[in-house]
Write an enzyme that holds these catalytic residues in place. Sequence first.
Site, PDB file in Angstrom:
ATOM      1  N   SER A 268       0.814  -1.221   0.000  1.00  0.00           N
ATOM      2  CA  SER A 268       0.000   0.000   0.000  1.00  0.00           C
ATOM      3  C   SER A 268       0.844   1.265   0.000  1.00  0.00           C
ATOM      4  CB  SER A 268      -0.957   0.004   1.197  1.00  0.00           C
ATOM      5  OG  SER A 268      -0.254  -0.170   2.401  1.00  0.00           O
ATOM      6  N   HIS A 320       1.590   5.115   4.164  1.00  0.00           N
ATOM      7  CA  HIS A 320       0.756   5.718   3.121  1.00  0.00           C
ATOM      8  C   HIS A 320       1.209   7.142   2.822  1.00  0.00           C
ATOM      9  CE1 HIS A 320      -2.788   2.876   4.358  1.00  0.00           C
ATOM     10  NE2 HIS A 320      -1.799   2.245   3.751  1.00  0.00           N
TER      11      HIS A 320
END
Length: 582
Positions: A268, A320
């Site tokens: 991610s 992230h």
Amino acid sequence: MALKPSYDDKLHLSGLSNTEILILALEASQKLEWNIEEIAPEWIRFEVPINMHTSGEEITFTLGKEGDGEISIHSECTSIQFVDYGKNRKNIQKLQEIMEEVRATLLPEELTQKANKLKEEFNRPLTEEEKVYIEEEKKKGSLLSFFIPRKGFIATPILIDINILVFILMVASGVGVFEPGTLALLKWGADFGPLTLTGDWWRTVTCNFIHIGGFHLAMNIYAFMFVGLFLEQLIGSRRMFASYLLTGLCSAVFSLYMHAETISAGASGAIFGLYGIFLAFLLFHGIAKEQRKALLTSILIFVGYNLVYGMKEGIDNAAHIGGLLSGFLLGIVYVFSYKFEKADARRTISIIGELGIFCIFLFSFIILCKNVSPLYQEIRQEWDSGIVEAYLNGELEEENDDETGMNSSDDSSGRQFPSYVPVGNNDTWLSYYDAETNFSCQYPTNWRKITGGQGLTPSSQPPLLRLVNGANQLTVTSITYDTQKEFEHTKELSLILPRNAQGQPSEDYKQSDVNINGLSMTRTTNPLHIGAPDEPGEDIQQIVLKYFQESKKRIFSIVMLIYDEEAKPDIEAIASSIQITK
């Protein structure tokens, strides 16, 4: 629920041949600015460009038997998504409306003439280039195409395949499909500060290819498919590979900076980096205005939702953010490179930018390694020696309260409590860390860590740590207060010493200020009698350390009960290793 939503409808145009109907469809597609993907005497396929009203659908226009005037129209989303918000239905309605408008404007002679020309085109044999093109377009329409490399779309399927292959190998080796164990993740290369910053630098790479369960993998692949489909066409396969690796590295190092003690894994962070690059292109590159608005809205919704969702416990939002920022910066470099007409100049600018991003990662990683906590070095030694693996495998047993409480002893001397067990040749020191409070310490393996303890009250949290050796104990508790007033009141009460009959502080209690690893604590010592007042019982020494963490409105209590004088050096050594990261 389909991953590619679609809509079907039928249309009737009586009095026209199939070829004439195809002419109307072609004329309508030109007015709508749709692209023709493929055409045959019985059908035609259109590609709808992405704009504010579409998501890039594919429309198949199929004719019925010659002369019956029946047409089947199928509109399907080309990208993986859950809902189409009625866009497929609206595409078919628009096509029908424009076809009726075209029919009204064309004279019958004009329509027949154009139909005859189209028939001649159909009868012409296909060239080899056209045959290859048709085969390639057929491959693109399947879900399987996302996993098979082809010209112009190499990096995305290869990177997706690597992530899937690694997960398959993990499962084949015995790792849980839905909830992989901590030890398995560490062995396969998850990012973990105490290991990554003390030699395992390669974890900053491998952590981007392993996942914490099948659901985690599926969600990341879904997001990767969406961005890869568009981004690789913009930046090319070489840049796509470089972008994934570089933004993955930056996401890993930012995660180490924010919370190095958290085990981090998954693609991610790198995927957010790819979205950051795409965001830079949407903001600064010459993408068509209608497409830019639609894609920008989708990207911002995706990024915003995932960042908010990432605030939940257990999700590494730092990775992230690190990936997104580094990707956006790299994307600006790529956009700037397109200002040069020559391919060599573009490649040079891109490589310089990529080296710059790598230098940012390298510099940050070196700084983190230089400032590594001494505790990390000890965890590294325990990892290399196999102690951590043995502990996580349950080979170093943790005793339960029922097994190690102050039970009666068979000692013929009449002693009521178990005897102290001194440090042996096989004993070593283990590390303890509580992620919520950032409390850590070390303790020798001749002391047993107790699990399943209860709090002081039914509503209070259990102790952070409880160690036992014979009758000697060390217990660490932490209480966080809701208000500053409550915190100050409890702090004041905890520093009050018992008083004697004359109202003076009891002489049995000694209180002093101490400093342990930069932490200012209050130390209180006093004798403690176990048993009824009129019975001999047992006399032990109690030492209580209090640390008041003002910024968190949190009070730490370290209570040490010393029954055997031989145990006192152990307890003092454990207490001296205490660290509380602010």
